[in-house]
Design a protein around this motif. Structure first.
Motif, PDB file in Angstrom:
ATOM      1  N   ARG A   1      -5.908  39.576 -19.042  1.00 24.83           N
ATOM      2  CA  ARG A   1      -4.237  39.073 -19.302  1.00 24.83           C
ATOM      3  C   ARG A   1      -4.317  37.732 -18.938  1.00 24.83           C
ATOM      4  O   ARG A   1      -3.620  37.021 -19.370  1.00 24.83           O
ATOM      5  CB  ARG A   1      -3.418  40.048 -18.216  1.00 24.83           C
ATOM      6  CG  ARG A   1      -3.586  41.415 -18.933  1.00 24.83           C
ATOM      7  CD  ARG A   1      -3.200  41.585 -20.151  1.00 24.83           C
ATOM      8  NE  ARG A   1      -1.656  41.121 -20.402  1.00 24.83           N
ATOM      9  CZ  ARG A   1      -1.375  40.887 -21.718  1.00 24.83           C
ATOM     10  NH1 ARG A   1      -2.268  40.787 -22.798  1.00 24.83           N
ATOM     11  NH2 ARG A   1      -0.250  40.543 -21.807  1.00 24.83           N
TER      12      ARG A   1
ATOM     13  N   SER B   1      -5.428  35.578 -21.744  1.00 19.88           N
ATOM     14  CA  SER B   1      -4.518  35.515 -22.887  1.00 19.88           C
ATOM     15  C   SER B   1      -3.404  34.837 -22.517  1.00 19.88           C
ATOM     16  O   SER B   1      -2.816  34.053 -23.259  1.00 19.88           O
ATOM     17  CB  SER B   1      -3.873  37.041 -22.936  1.00 19.88           C
ATOM     18  OG  SER B   1      -5.300  37.833 -23.496  1.00 19.88           O
TER      19      SER B   1
ATOM     20  N   THR C   1       0.176  42.251 -14.732  1.00 23.22           N
ATOM     21  CA  THR C   1       1.329  42.042 -15.425  1.00 23.22           C
ATOM     22  C   THR C   1       1.769  40.710 -15.355  1.00 23.22           C
ATOM     23  O   THR C   1       2.022  39.903 -16.376  1.00 23.22           O
ATOM     24  CB  THR C   1       2.602  42.985 -15.366  1.00 23.22           C
ATOM     25  OG1 THR C   1       2.215  44.278 -15.581  1.00 23.22           O
ATOM     26  CG2 THR C   1       3.754  42.717 -16.209  1.00 23.22           C
TER      27      THR C   1
ATOM     28  N   TYR D   1      -9.533  42.501 -22.188  1.00 24.06           N
ATOM     29  CA  TYR D   1      -8.646  43.798 -21.886  1.00 24.06           C
ATOM     30  C   TYR D   1      -9.293  44.936 -22.599  1.00 24.06           C
ATOM     31  O   TYR D   1      -8.958  46.147 -22.138  1.00 24.06           O
ATOM     32  CB  TYR D   1      -7.323  43.453 -22.442  1.00 24.06           C
ATOM     33  CG  TYR D   1      -6.263  44.505 -22.267  1.00 24.06           C
ATOM     34  CD1 TYR D   1      -5.277  44.214 -20.952  1.00 24.06           C
ATOM     35  CD2 TYR D   1      -5.820  45.523 -23.085  1.00 24.06           C
ATOM     36  CE1 TYR D   1      -4.470  45.309 -20.548  1.00 24.06           C
ATOM     37  CE2 TYR D   1      -4.922  46.757 -22.777  1.00 24.06           C
ATOM     38  CZ  TYR D   1      -4.052  46.392 -21.475  1.00 24.06           C
ATOM     39  OH  TYR D   1      -3.419  47.397 -20.981  1.00 24.06           O
TER      40      TYR D   1
ATOM     41  N   ASN E   1      -7.777  39.130 -25.163  1.00 26.33           N
ATOM     42  CA  ASN E   1      -7.834  40.506 -25.447  1.00 26.33           C
ATOM     43  C   ASN E   1      -8.904  41.380 -25.638  1.00 26.33           C
ATOM     44  O   ASN E   1      -9.076  42.498 -25.533  1.00 26.33           O
ATOM     45  CB  ASN E   1      -7.017  40.682 -26.914  1.00 26.33           C
ATOM     46  CG  ASN E   1      -5.430  40.209 -26.867  1.00 26.33           C
ATOM     47  OD1 ASN E   1      -4.725  41.252 -26.277  1.00 26.33           O
ATOM     48  ND2 ASN E   1      -4.964  39.171 -27.255  1.00 26.33           N
TER      49      ASN E   1
ATOM     50  N   PHE F   1      -0.708  36.898 -16.581  1.00 17.19           N
ATOM     51  CA  PHE F   1      -0.327  36.549 -18.191  1.00 17.19           C
ATOM     52  C   PHE F   1       0.424  35.282 -17.732  1.00 17.19           C
ATOM     53  O   PHE F   1       0.325  34.229 -18.255  1.00 17.19           O
ATOM     54  CB  PHE F   1       0.131  37.508 -19.010  1.00 17.19           C
ATOM     55  CG  PHE F   1       0.428  36.881 -20.398  1.00 17.19           C
ATOM     56  CD1 PHE F   1      -0.688  37.200 -21.179  1.00 17.19           C
ATOM     57  CD2 PHE F   1       1.572  36.469 -20.663  1.00 17.19           C
ATOM     58  CE1 PHE F   1      -0.255  36.899 -22.553  1.00 17.19           C
ATOM     59  CE2 PHE F   1       1.874  36.131 -21.967  1.00 17.19           C
ATOM     60  CZ  PHE F   1       1.085  36.095 -22.825  1.00 17.19           C
TER      61      PHE F   1
END
Length: 484
Positions: free
Chosen positions: A114, A117, A59, A101, A98, A62
């Motif tokens: 991530r 991105s 998480t 992912y 993406n 990013f």
């Protein structure tokens, strides 16, 4: 190069179209959050991950990437001024990230996706900088708040998004497309569409906006002071600028020459302090002067703390809902929807408050007090939470809702106030530095939350310490802040 059919649009239409694209980009950013965050923990579990700390790592990757890309892209924006080309380039990273992912054969591929991105998220720095340069101080709070609000509006649609993709299960090449990896595919397609939108419809506004402001003040001065000559040094410089523009294209000599003739009657009456030529942009000197202000540092620190608190709560929601209350993705989406909807209401209140003359610093202090209450509430609740204790669910939801009532006011008001404190020529790096501070909060929040999900004392002591730190810093600098 801009397609010929869009080059001659009036400035108001260019600004309207460009702002609409910026708003849409923020809306899509909220969509990405709404469809990825509720399902990312189950996606990792399917790939064999059992440690919640890895959830925090994925998480926060990013934000870690956007921490560096935002500053680099901001500096690039200040130096080049070609926002459109930078947006086209940075969007390519979002497409690639993406797609990684979506593929997601191994946990490290999700981590890589991530991170890539996050590099592409530097695109937001470009857009916020251009909006800040292309708005007046009076309208900026409303415009920037609307950009934030659209992101929250998109997040409030989280249950609809997740219900729509809940039963997805088909083959695409050699990849099984499911509820967990479909968000990557969807966001990649959307970013590809945006690449064409940026190419055809995104405009560089800041220089033309400055010229429009000069013309507007010229008209105001003419109406206030009447006709006069242009024999001042300022008048000569602006007349020379218009003359050079008139001779740049043989087809427009007559029209531009007429503009020069009309402008001569009002140039001498202009407020020299407002329209005098800006000194040369000495990068290091301007950056050092603007970003070492105590008031600017205090505002950036408060925004970082707000994002730390928000992402910490967002990170602990899936495991707490699953283990303590036996709930899953759909319930997570409903909670994220509720917090997003509440944040949207707070943004509307901020817009109205700014129009009623309420100072941004007052809204920052109110939001900070709400954040402190939410942290203390969740700390006390965490001491009583045990697995399978559904009776405490309303109290947990209330704590989350209170947190998301304070964070939006702090985030948007600090951003708007900071843009008014910093030279417009440094807005690119400002939003890069602002995003770096935000990213530090967004990186620390998930890492800390993922590591101490079920240990409330260390979980909430760190954000409380950060709130205390920025509160002290903020009060020290309060006398140096402007009224708005």
């Amino acid at each position: 190069m801009m397609p010929w059919c869009f080059r001659d649009l009036p400035f108001k239409k260019k600004r309207y179209i460009t702002f609409a694209i910026s708003f849409a980009s923020n809306f899509i950013g909220g969509t990405e959050f709404a469809i990825i965050l509720p399902s990312i923990w189950r996606y990792l579990q399917q790939l064999g991950v059992t440690n919640e700390a890895y959830l925090g790592l994925v998480t926060s990757s990013f934000s870690l990437a956007s921490l560096f890309s935002g500053m680099l892209v901001g500096y690039w924006t200040d130096r080049s001024g070609d926002v459109r080309k930078i947006a086209l380039f940075m969007n390519l990273f979002q497409i690639a990230g993406n797609l990684f992912y979506f593929i997601g054969f191994f946990p490290w591929i999700l981590l890589l996706g991530r991170f890539i991105s996050g590099i592409g998220a530097g695109l937001n720095t470009v857009m916020y900088a251009e909006v800040s340069r292309s708005t007046t101080a009076e309208e900026r709070t409303s415009v920037l708040t609307c950009m934030f609000a659209l992101r929250q509006l998109s997040m409030s649609f989280a249950p609809a998004y997740n219900l729509a993709i809940a039963n997805i299960n088909f083959q695409l090449g050699g990849i099984q497309v499911t509820e967990e990896n479909f968000p990557g595919l969807l966001m990649a397609v959307i970013c590809i569409i945006f690449e064409f939108v940026f190419f055809f419809l995104y405009f560089n506004l800041s220089e033309e906006f400055q010229l429009e402001e000069k013309r507007r003040m010229a008209r105001e001065a003419q109406s206030s002071y009447g006709a006069c000559d242009s024999r001042t040094s300022l008048g000569e410089e602006l007349e020379k600028e218009l003359l050079q523009k008139s001779f740049s294209s043989p087809d427009c000599k007559t029209e531009e020459g007429e503009e020069v003739r009309r402008t001569r009657t009002s140039l001498a009456a202009l407020d020299v302090a407002k329209l005098k030529d800006e000194p040369p942009f000495k990068t290091l000197e301007v950056y050092r002067r603007e970003f070492l202000k105590v008031s600017v540092i205090a505002l950036l620190l408060s925004q970082m703390t707000a994002y730390l608190c928000q992402t910490l709560i967002e990170t602990i929601i899936p495991p707490v809902m699953q283990i303590d209350f036996g709930l899953g993705n759909r319930e997570n989406s409903y909670l994220y929807m509720a917090t997003g909807g509440e944040s949207l209401v707070i943004y509307v209140i901020v817009i109205l408050a700014s129009k009623w003359g309420i100072q941004e610093r007052s809204m920052i202090l109110c939001g900070s007090a709400v954040i402190v209450y939410a942290l203390v509430h969740n700390l006390l609740l965490g001491l009583y939470l045990l697995p399978d204790t559904p009776d405490l669910l309303p109290y947990f939801v209330a704590g989350c809702m209170v947190m998301f009532a304070g964070v939006p006011a702090v985030c948007v008001c600090t951003m708007c106030l900071t843009t008014k404190l910093v030279d417009r020529r440094a807005q690119g790096l400002l939003h890069g530095v602002r995003r770096a501070y935000n990213s530090m909060g967004i990186v620390i929040g998930p890492l800390w939350g993922g590591g101490f999900v079920f240990e409330p004392i260390p979980l909430y002591i760190l954000p409380l310490a950060f709130v205390l730190l920025y509160a002290i810093h903020y009060f020290v600098s309060a006398l140096k802040l402007p009224p708005r």
